[in-house]
Design a protein around this motif. Sequence first.
Motif, PDB file in Angstrom:
ATOM      1  N   LEU A 176       0.849  -1.186   0.000  1.00 35.18           N
ATOM      2  CA  LEU A 176       0.000   0.000   0.000  1.00 35.18           C
ATOM      3  C   LEU A 176       0.888   1.241   0.000  1.00 35.18           C
ATOM      4  N   PRO A 177       0.720   2.119  -0.988  1.00 36.90           N
ATOM      5  CA  PRO A 177       1.590   3.299  -1.074  1.00 36.90           C
ATOM      6  C   PRO A 177       1.597   4.145   0.197  1.00 36.90           C
ATOM      7  N   LYS A 178       0.459   4.220   0.909  1.00 43.30           N
ATOM      8  CA  LYS A 178       0.365   5.086   2.082  1.00 43.30           C
ATOM      9  C   LYS A 178       0.540   4.362   3.410  1.00 43.30           C
ATOM     10  N   TYR A 179       0.520   3.015   3.382  1.00 43.37           N
ATOM     11  CA  TYR A 179       0.553   2.282   4.650  1.00 43.37           C
ATOM     12  C   TYR A 179       1.598   1.163   4.693  1.00 43.37           C
ATOM     13  N   GLY A 180       2.313   0.982   3.604  1.00 39.21           N
ATOM     14  CA  GLY A 180       3.353  -0.038   3.598  1.00 39.21           C
ATOM     15  C   GLY A 180       2.832  -1.405   3.202  1.00 39.21           C
ATOM     16  N   LYS A 181       3.573  -2.437   3.597  1.00 39.01           N
ATOM     17  CA  LYS A 181       3.290  -3.805   3.161  1.00 39.01           C
ATOM     18  C   LYS A 181       2.373  -4.523   4.146  1.00 39.01           C
ATOM     19  N   LEU A 182       1.338  -5.184   3.599  1.00 40.07           N
ATOM     20  CA  LEU A 182       0.480  -6.063   4.389  1.00 40.07           C
ATOM     21  C   LEU A 182       0.831  -7.511   4.058  1.00 40.07           C
ATOM     22  N   GLU A 183       0.932  -8.342   5.080  1.00 38.27           N
ATOM     23  CA  GLU A 183       1.246  -9.754   4.878  1.00 38.27           C
ATOM     24  C   GLU A 183       0.027 -10.618   5.195  1.00 38.27           C
ATOM     25  N   GLY A 184      -0.012 -11.807   4.577  1.00 34.78           N
ATOM     26  CA  GLY A 184      -1.101 -12.744   4.844  1.00 34.78           C
ATOM     27  C   GLY A 184      -2.418 -12.310   4.238  1.00 34.78           C
ATOM     28  N   VAL A 185      -2.371 -11.716   3.061  1.00 36.11           N
ATOM     29  CA  VAL A 185      -3.593 -11.257   2.403  1.00 36.11           C
ATOM     30  C   VAL A 185      -4.281 -12.455   1.749  1.00 36.11           C
ATOM     31  N   THR A 186      -5.476 -12.768   2.203  1.00 34.30           N
ATOM     32  CA  THR A 186      -6.224 -13.908   1.654  1.00 34.30           C
ATOM     33  C   THR A 186      -7.249 -13.489   0.620  1.00 34.30           C
ATOM     34  N   TYR A 187      -7.582 -12.221   0.621  1.00 37.76           N
ATOM     35  CA  TYR A 187      -8.559 -11.696  -0.346  1.00 37.76           C
ATOM     36  C   TYR A 187      -8.282 -10.218  -0.538  1.00 37.76           C
ATOM     37  N   SER A 188      -8.380  -9.779  -1.773  1.00 34.44           N
ATOM     38  CA  SER A 188      -8.244  -8.341  -2.028  1.00 34.44           C
ATOM     39  C   SER A 188      -9.174  -7.935  -3.157  1.00 34.44           C
ATOM     40  N   GLU A 189      -9.619  -6.699  -3.081  1.00 37.93           N
ATOM     41  CA  GLU A 189     -10.524  -6.139  -4.076  1.00 37.93           C
ATOM     42  C   GLU A 189      -9.967  -4.792  -4.500  1.00 37.93           C
ATOM     43  N   THR A 190     -10.096  -4.466  -5.780  1.00 38.23           N
ATOM     44  CA  THR A 190      -9.528  -3.217  -6.289  1.00 38.23           C
ATOM     45  C   THR A 190     -10.576  -2.378  -6.995  1.00 38.23           C
ATOM     46  N   TYR A 191     -10.281  -1.079  -7.117  1.00 34.79           N
ATOM     47  CA  TYR A 191     -11.087  -0.202  -7.947  1.00 34.79           C
ATOM     48  C   TYR A 191     -10.730  -0.442  -9.415  1.00 34.79           C
ATOM     49  N   ALA A 192     -11.481   0.192 -10.321  1.00 37.42           N
ATOM     50  CA  ALA A 192     -11.258  -0.021 -11.756  1.00 37.42           C
ATOM     51  C   ALA A 192      -9.847   0.369 -12.177  1.00 37.42           C
ATOM     52  N   ASP A 193      -9.244   1.333 -11.467  1.00 39.18           N
ATOM     53  CA  ASP A 193      -7.895   1.763 -11.827  1.00 39.18           C
ATOM     54  C   ASP A 193      -6.807   0.904 -11.188  1.00 39.18           C
ATOM     55  N   GLY A 194      -7.212  -0.139 -10.463  1.00 35.83           N
ATOM     56  CA  GLY A 194      -6.243  -1.046  -9.852  1.00 35.83           C
ATOM     57  C   GLY A 194      -5.859  -0.689  -8.423  1.00 35.83           C
ATOM     58  N   SER A 195      -6.309   0.433  -7.923  1.00 34.63           N
ATOM     59  CA  SER A 195      -5.979   0.818  -6.555  1.00 34.63           C
ATOM     60  C   SER A 195      -6.761  -0.053  -5.574  1.00 34.63           C
ATOM     61  N   PRO A 196      -6.185  -0.337  -4.379  1.00 34.68           N
ATOM     62  CA  PRO A 196      -6.832  -1.241  -3.424  1.00 34.68           C
ATOM     63  C   PRO A 196      -8.135  -0.681  -2.884  1.00 34.68           C
ATOM     64  N   LYS A 197      -9.145  -1.559  -2.767  1.00 31.43           N
ATOM     65  CA  LYS A 197     -10.452  -1.175  -2.247  1.00 31.43           C
ATOM     66  C   LYS A 197     -10.736  -1.843  -0.899  1.00 31.43           C
ATOM     67  N   ALA A 198     -10.338  -3.127  -0.765  1.00 28.70           N
ATOM     68  CA  ALA A 198     -10.588  -3.862   0.472  1.00 28.70           C
ATOM     69  C   ALA A 198      -9.710  -5.100   0.503  1.00 28.70           C
ATOM     70  N   CYS A 199      -9.494  -5.622   1.716  1.00 29.77           N
ATOM     71  CA  CYS A 199      -8.726  -6.853   1.824  1.00 29.77           C
ATOM     72  C   CYS A 199      -9.067  -7.588   3.110  1.00 29.77           C
ATOM     73  N   ALA A 200      -8.789  -8.897   3.099  1.00 32.40           N
ATOM     74  CA  ALA A 200      -8.920  -9.748   4.283  1.00 32.40           C
ATOM     75  C   ALA A 200      -7.557 -10.353   4.581  1.00 32.40           C
ATOM     76  N   LEU A 201      -7.301 -10.658   5.853  1.00 32.44           N
ATOM     77  CA  LEU A 201      -5.978 -11.083   6.291  1.00 32.44           C
ATOM     78  C   LEU A 201      -6.048 -12.343   7.137  1.00 32.44           C
ATOM     79  N   ASP A 202      -4.966 -13.122   7.105  1.00 30.54           N
ATOM     80  CA  ASP A 202      -4.862 -14.235   8.055  1.00 30.54           C
ATOM     81  C   ASP A 202      -3.522 -14.208   8.802  1.00 30.54           C
ATOM     82  N   LYS A 203      -2.921 -13.004   8.821  1.00 28.24           N
ATOM     83  CA  LYS A 203      -1.661 -12.832   9.536  1.00 28.24           C
ATOM     84  C   LYS A 203      -1.682 -11.471  10.235  1.00 28.24           C
ATOM     85  N   LYS A 204      -1.019 -11.391  11.368  1.00 27.05           N
ATOM     86  CA  LYS A 204      -0.982 -10.161  12.137  1.00 27.05           C
ATOM     87  C   LYS A 204      -0.217  -9.071  11.395  1.00 27.05           C
TER      88      LYS A 204
END
Length: 316
Positions: free
Chosen positions: A6-34
């Motif tokens: 994430l450009p504004k928040y750094g790296k997320l680990e353990g991403v099990t699901y992610s959703e993006t806007y039409a331009d490819g920017s992140p919209k939502a995500c689910a995690l299984d790691k702290k």
Amino acid sequence: MSELLLPKYGKLEGVTYSETYADGSPKACALDKKNLISTPVGKLIPNYGAASARKREGISLEFFQSGNLKSISLEEPIEANTPLGVLSVERISFYEDGQIHRFFPLNGQINGYWSEEDEYKLATPIDFDLAIGTFSAKVISICFYKSGALKSLTLWPGERIELLSPDGLVNIRYGLSLYEDGSLKSFEPALPEPINTPIGIIIAYDSNAHGINADENSVSYDENGNLKSLVTLNSAISISTDNEKRIIKPLMKRGKIDPERFFPEPMKISFSGDKIEIAQDNVIIEDLKKTVVKAIILDDAVIKACGNCSECSHCG
């Protein structure tokens, strides 16, 4: 497992699901790691891992298209600084520029293993000191204006409070909303309430009201305390002209479970300037300067509708 940068928040680990806007920017995500993420209220740990009896499994983080954080569901409740002081929260949503939009003291899932009653028992009453009254209540969510002023309160089902409205003291269920100056914008009557209107007293009550959120409610006022709209089961409207007289009252409709039984359908009445709008299956608009319009109190439709509690919510 995968990673999400994430450009504004750094790296997320353990991403099990992610959703993006039409331009490819992140919209939502689910995690299984702290993970630890910086938010407008400090560094927080988003919800991660498998669901349990109470714990939700699903979206951990939501983002605006700009990349700013929109909401976070927390792994554990935290004590957060809010415009109402330090409160325990499990989910927070933000305005795009970072102010708190809404927070949820609890965020457990309701299912066959964890009931609404179980969740309610965990709720802690919060004290409120408002211009329209002082009370303590268990709330599902609290919404704020960008300024930090209280915008709305959504109460747990079963909670009741008494507050001062332009029509005097009223009993409220489900919730209320305020204007930014603290004056009452809308509320949900817990019982049939007599409300003064430009056409006389109307008994306000909405048997179809719900407690999803209290941003909008069945009795509403403008910034000056003038009635804007209400919903009624117990009142009819008499409309008289030189040529005819009509009585408009709540329609009786077949029950959804038992089609042999009929129940009154709440009728919405709105006022704007010299106009009245009556909304049922169709909308009727009358000019109060040209037509004689009067409110009529009916026999108690709430009592007459009772007898099949599985189909209605007349008693709240």
